[in-house]
Scaffold this motif. Structure first.
Motif, PDB file in Angstrom:
ATOM      1  N   THR A 212       0.823  -1.209   0.000  1.00  0.00           N
ATOM      2  CA  THR A 212       0.000   0.000   0.000  1.00  0.00           C
ATOM      3  C   THR A 212       0.861   1.266   0.000  1.00  0.00           C
ATOM      4  OG1 THR A 212      -0.172  -0.056   2.430  1.00  0.00           O
ATOM      5  CG2 THR A 212      -1.926  -1.122   1.160  1.00  0.00           C
ATOM      6  N   VAL A 213       2.032   1.199   0.638  1.00  0.00           N
ATOM      7  CA  VAL A 213       2.952   2.346   0.593  1.00  0.00           C
ATOM      8  C   VAL A 213       3.427   2.573  -0.842  1.00  0.00           C
ATOM      9  CG1 VAL A 213       5.179   3.242   1.365  1.00  0.00           C
ATOM     10  CG2 VAL A 213       3.688   2.049   2.982  1.00  0.00           C
ATOM     11  N   VAL A 214       3.755   1.485  -1.533  1.00  0.00           N
ATOM     12  CA  VAL A 214       4.174   1.586  -2.937  1.00  0.00           C
ATOM     13  C   VAL A 214       3.031   2.152  -3.780  1.00  0.00           C
ATOM     14  CG1 VAL A 214       4.971   0.304  -4.954  1.00  0.00           C
ATOM     15  CG2 VAL A 214       5.818  -0.301  -2.682  1.00  0.00           C
ATOM     16  N   LEU A 215       1.814   1.683  -3.523  1.00  0.00           N
ATOM     17  CA  LEU A 215       0.654   2.170  -4.285  1.00  0.00           C
ATOM     18  C   LEU A 215       0.416   3.658  -4.065  1.00  0.00           C
ATOM     19  CD1 LEU A 215      -1.710  -0.873  -3.729  1.00  0.00           C
ATOM     20  CD2 LEU A 215      -1.085   0.071  -5.954  1.00  0.00           C
ATOM     21  N   GLY A 216       0.551   4.107  -2.832  1.00  0.00           N
ATOM     22  CA  GLY A 216       0.395   5.525  -2.554  1.00  0.00           C
ATOM     23  C   GLY A 216       1.445   6.359  -3.267  1.00  0.00           C
ATOM     24  N   THR A 217       2.665   5.857  -3.310  1.00  0.00           N
ATOM     25  CA  THR A 217       3.755   6.557  -3.996  1.00  0.00           C
ATOM     26  C   THR A 217       3.490   6.627  -5.495  1.00  0.00           C
ATOM     27  OG1 THR A 217       5.315   5.778  -2.317  1.00  0.00           O
ATOM     28  CG2 THR A 217       6.247   6.601  -4.387  1.00  0.00           C
ATOM     29  N   LEU A 218       3.041   5.520  -6.073  1.00  0.00           N
ATOM     30  CA  LEU A 218       2.725   5.506  -7.503  1.00  0.00           C
ATOM     31  C   LEU A 218       1.581   6.469  -7.829  1.00  0.00           C
ATOM     32  CD1 LEU A 218       2.952   1.676  -8.276  1.00  0.00           C
ATOM     33  CD2 LEU A 218       4.521   3.459  -9.045  1.00  0.00           C
ATOM     34  N   THR A 219       0.605   6.551  -6.939  1.00  0.00           N
ATOM     35  CA  THR A 219      -0.518   7.465  -7.162  1.00  0.00           C
ATOM     36  C   THR A 219      -0.033   8.905  -7.271  1.00  0.00           C
ATOM     37  OG1 THR A 219      -2.018   5.998  -5.953  1.00  0.00           O
ATOM     38  CG2 THR A 219      -2.717   8.279  -6.247  1.00  0.00           C
ATOM     39  N   LEU A 220       0.899   9.267  -6.424  1.00  0.00           N
ATOM     40  CA  LEU A 220       1.427  10.633  -6.440  1.00  0.00           C
ATOM     41  C   LEU A 220       2.226  10.921  -7.705  1.00  0.00           C
ATOM     42  CD1 LEU A 220       2.529  10.947  -2.701  1.00  0.00           C
ATOM     43  CD2 LEU A 220       0.499  11.931  -3.790  1.00  0.00           C
ATOM     44  N   ARG A 221       2.623   9.879  -8.412  1.00  0.00           N
ATOM     45  CA  ARG A 221       3.380  10.051  -9.655  1.00  0.00           C
ATOM     46  C   ARG A 221       2.463  10.249 -10.860  1.00  0.00           C
ATOM     47  NH1 ARG A 221       8.722  10.871  -9.648  1.00  0.00           N
ATOM     48  NH2 ARG A 221       9.029   9.525 -11.476  1.00  0.00           N
ATOM     49  N   LEU A 222       1.169  10.029 -10.686  1.00  0.00           N
ATOM     50  CA  LEU A 222       0.226  10.193 -11.792  1.00  0.00           C
ATOM     51  C   LEU A 222      -0.014  11.680 -12.066  1.00  0.00           C
ATOM     52  CD1 LEU A 222      -2.507   7.572 -10.837  1.00  0.00           C
ATOM     53  CD2 LEU A 222      -0.933   7.416 -12.776  1.00  0.00           C
ATOM     54  N   PRO A 223      -0.146  12.070 -13.335  1.00  0.00           N
ATOM     55  CA  PRO A 223      -0.590  13.438 -13.637  1.00  0.00           C
ATOM     56  C   PRO A 223      -2.054  13.598 -13.249  1.00  0.00           C
ATOM     57  CG  PRO A 223      -0.484  12.146 -15.640  1.00  0.00           C
ATOM     58  CD  PRO A 223       0.109  11.279 -14.561  1.00  0.00           C
ATOM     59  N   ARG A 224      -2.490  14.813 -13.037  1.00  0.00           N
ATOM     60  CA  ARG A 224      -3.883  15.056 -12.683  1.00  0.00           C
ATOM     61  C   ARG A 224      -4.776  14.608 -13.831  1.00  0.00           C
ATOM     62  NH1 ARG A 224      -6.825  19.762 -13.203  1.00  0.00           N
ATOM     63  NH2 ARG A 224      -4.920  20.902 -13.704  1.00  0.00           N
ATOM     64  N   GLU A 225      -5.831  13.888 -13.492  1.00  0.00           N
ATOM     65  CA  GLU A 225      -6.743  13.371 -14.511  1.00  0.00           C
ATOM     66  C   GLU A 225      -7.333  14.495 -15.344  1.00  0.00           C
ATOM     67  OE1 GLU A 225      -9.126  13.807 -10.674  1.00  0.00           O
ATOM     68  OE2 GLU A 225      -7.161  13.046 -11.285  1.00  0.00           O
ATOM     69  N   GLY A 226      -7.407  14.256 -16.651  1.00  0.00           N
ATOM     70  CA  GLY A 226      -7.967  15.247 -17.548  1.00  0.00           C
ATOM     71  C   GLY A 226      -7.005  16.349 -17.957  1.00  0.00           C
ATOM     72  N   SER A 227      -5.799  16.351 -17.393  1.00  0.00           N
ATOM     73  CA  SER A 227      -4.817  17.373 -17.746  1.00  0.00           C
ATOM     74  C   SER A 227      -4.149  17.013 -19.064  1.00  0.00           C
ATOM     75  CB  SER A 227      -3.763  17.495 -16.645  1.00  0.00           C
ATOM     76  OG  SER A 227      -3.005  16.299 -16.545  1.00  0.00           O
ATOM     77  N   PRO A 228      -3.498  17.982 -19.724  1.00  0.00           N
ATOM     78  CA  PRO A 228      -2.803  17.656 -20.979  1.00  0.00           C
ATOM     79  C   PRO A 228      -1.768  16.547 -20.808  1.00  0.00           C
ATOM     80  CG  PRO A 228      -2.999  20.028 -20.730  1.00  0.00           C
ATOM     81  CD  PRO A 228      -3.489  19.426 -19.443  1.00  0.00           C
ATOM     82  N   GLU A 229      -1.143  16.459 -19.617  1.00  0.00           N
ATOM     83  CA  GLU A 229      -0.126  15.420 -19.389  1.00  0.00           C
ATOM     84  C   GLU A 229      -0.717  14.015 -19.396  1.00  0.00           C
ATOM     85  OE1 GLU A 229       1.228  19.259 -18.056  1.00  0.00           O
ATOM     86  OE2 GLU A 229      -0.537  18.083 -17.485  1.00  0.00           O
ATOM     87  N   SER A 230      -2.022  13.900 -19.077  1.00  0.00           N
ATOM     88  CA  SER A 230      -2.644  12.575 -19.031  1.00  0.00           C
ATOM     89  C   SER A 230      -3.387  12.226 -20.309  1.00  0.00           C
ATOM     90  CB  SER A 230      -3.631  12.498 -17.854  1.00  0.00           C
ATOM     91  OG  SER A 230      -4.764  13.299 -18.095  1.00  0.00           O
ATOM     92  N   ALA A 231      -3.483  13.187 -21.242  1.00  0.00           N
ATOM     93  CA  ALA A 231      -4.266  12.960 -22.450  1.00  0.00           C
ATOM     94  C   ALA A 231      -3.465  12.201 -23.500  1.00  0.00           C
ATOM     95  CB  ALA A 231      -4.721  14.295 -23.037  1.00  0.00           C
ATOM     96  N   ILE A 232      -4.180  11.494 -24.340  1.00  0.00           N
ATOM     97  CA  ILE A 232      -3.552  10.908 -25.518  1.00  0.00           C
ATOM     98  C   ILE A 232      -3.369  12.021 -26.538  1.00  0.00           C
ATOM     99  CG2 ILE A 232      -3.878   9.347 -27.458  1.00  0.00           C
ATOM    100  CD1 ILE A 232      -5.308   7.470 -25.727  1.00  0.00           C
ATOM    101  N   GLY A 233      -2.173  12.156 -27.013  1.00  0.00           N
ATOM    102  CA  GLY A 233      -1.926  13.113 -28.073  1.00  0.00           C
ATOM    103  C   GLY A 233      -1.694  14.516 -27.582  1.00  0.00           C
ATOM    104  N   LYS A 234      -0.660  14.730 -26.783  1.00  0.00           N
ATOM    105  CA  LYS A 234      -0.380  16.074 -26.289  1.00  0.00           C
ATOM    106  C   LYS A 234       0.130  16.987 -27.382  1.00  0.00           C
ATOM    107  CE  LYS A 234       2.549  14.944 -23.191  1.00  0.00           C
ATOM    108  NZ  LYS A 234       3.581  15.120 -22.157  1.00  0.00           N
TER     109      LYS A 234
END
Length: 435
Positions: free
Chosen positions: A397-419
């Motif tokens: 769960t510690v690893v999962l929390g760390t990975l979550t913080l590495r995700l870009p904010r949902e819906g942001s240009p960084e998370s979109a296909i085709g920036k």
């Protein structure tokens, strides 16, 4: 004009409500009836048909294998014939298997039908992000997928109401007939509804633009398969693997750990399980609602914090009433997690690409669950206690929390296909996927 706009808004809200109820019922049927009903009445079926626990273990393993195969098959079919068709086909196949299962006394045939039922639980779930993306407004997807993820709890709850009345009259076959007939009725209603809403058509919906200036997104299946080149997608797949590795064994071995490892009475273990089920009926929607306000990433971090605390309590202080507290924390985290990940995907990409990305997550989750259950059993044999796997879960769960913080904010240009705009000398899908 304002009356027309208000009327359209009310119609869209009504359509969203109907689709949400149907999708939740699909998960309740395929997971609650198909996946978990056998576990509840296996004692009565064994007494009548005369098979042993080796057969039970083989059937359970076959169900897991069916889940993996249908996750792949559902992903492949959804990108070719459409998510609506796959969902309806899956829940219809589930209903058919439920009705056919009590017809035979052959444990081989029953095992095959249960393996298919395990598969429909995966294939009905894969296209959900595509359908939700087409019908539900961006700002409501977290709560909708959170509610849908709690569908398992509703199915198990219905089972708990039906099982005693059928089993006490030695009528386990009638129970399968009943839930099968109910599932087929839901399938018929859903087929008509999906047809009227145009969800069997393969046209792509208008792309979401949650932020001003966000780039247009490529929603093709080809771009979805090429998402292996994108960091956030690999993170999501890894997280789903660890979800299966940690969450499934936590649930599967909780009762044996409480009763055999910690010496609690069966009534207390049953109370913990019952509490988990009741909380699960509401937790998915509640945390999904929260994610629509504070963001999916923040909600995931909260869930993994609760999950970590739950595991730690079972390791350092599994005494008195604290295992019940652990069960409450687990329920608050477990069911929402399975809605938050598809919510993140649906808010970051749509169409066939979303189906591909989410379909692969179901495969990685299944592999993680198989490996986690095996590892938990191995540690029990080596150490004599399930406690050490709950230590492993806490670390995961510690690893999962760390990975979550590495995700870009949902819906942001960084998370979109085709920036970036594709260059002329590259195929459009390739340029978008590698952007």
């Amino acid at each position: 004009m304002s009356e027309k706009t208000s009327g359209n808004a009310r119609r869209k809200a009504a359509v969203g409500l109907v689709v949400t109820v149907l999708l939740t019922s699909f998960v309740a049927a395929t997971y609650g009836f198909g996946f978990y009903l056998f576990a509840q009445i296996v004692t009565d079926m064994r007494k009548d048909l005369g098979f042993g626990y080796t057969v039970v273990g083989t059937i359970t393993a076959a169900g897991q294998l069916g889940f993996l195969l249908f996750a792949l098959l559902g992903t492949w079919l959804s990108t070719r014939i459409g998510g609506g068709q796959v969902v309806i086909g899956s829940v219809g196949l589930c209903g058919l298997c439920l009705v056919l299962l009590p017809v035979t006394d052959s444990i081989v045939v029953i095992g095959i039908l249960l393996a298919i039922l395990g598969g429909t639980a995966a294939s009905v779930y894969v296209p959900l992000v595509e359908i939700v993306g087409r019908v539900i407004d961006y700002r409501h997807r977290g709560k909708v997928l959170g509610l849908v993820s709690s569908g398992t709890s509703y199915g198990v709850f219905v089972n708990s109401l039906l099982v005693p009345s059928f089993v006490q009259h030695d009528n386990w076959r009638g129970l399968w007939y009943s839930v099968g007939a109910g599932t087929l009725m839901v399938t018929a209603v859903a087929t008509f509804t999906f047809f009227r809403l145009g969800l069997f058509r393969s046209e792509e919906p208008a792309p979401d633009q949650p932020e001003s200036g966000a780039p247009a997104r490529n929603t093709s299946a080809r771009a979805g398969w090429r998402m292996v080149l994108v960091r956030w997608v690999v993170i999501i797949w890894t997280m789903k693997f660890l979800n299966g590795f940690a969450c499934m064994p936590f649930q599967n071995y909780l009762s044996p750990y409480l009763r055999e490892g910690l010496g609690f009475h069966i009534e207390f273990a049953a109370q913990v399980w019952g509490t988990i089920g009741v909380i699960g009926m509401f937790a998915g929607f509640a945390v999904g609602w929260l994610s629509d306000r504070i963001g999916v990433r923040a909600s995931l971090v909260i869930c993994y914090t609760l999950f970590f605390t739950s595991a730690v309590l079972l390791v350092v202080a599994p005494v008195g009433f604290l295992p019940m507290v652990s069960g409450v924390l687990f329920a608050l985290a477990f069911y929402p997690i399975y809605g938050l990940v598809p919510a993140y995907v649906s808010k970051s990409v749509s169409g066939a690409a979303a189906t591909v990305i989410f379909g692969v997550t179901n495969v990685t989750q299944g592999v993680g669950g198989i490996l986690g259950n095996y590892t938990a059993g191995l540690l029990k044999n080596l150490t004599g206690s399930f406690m050490w796997y709950y230590v492993v879960i806490a670390v995961a769960t510690v690893v999962l929390g760390t990975l979550t913080l590495r995700l870009p904010r949902e819906g942001s240009p960084e998370s979109a296909i085709g920036k970036e705009t594709p260059t002329p000398d590259l195929p459009k899908d390739v340029a978008h996927a590698t952007g």
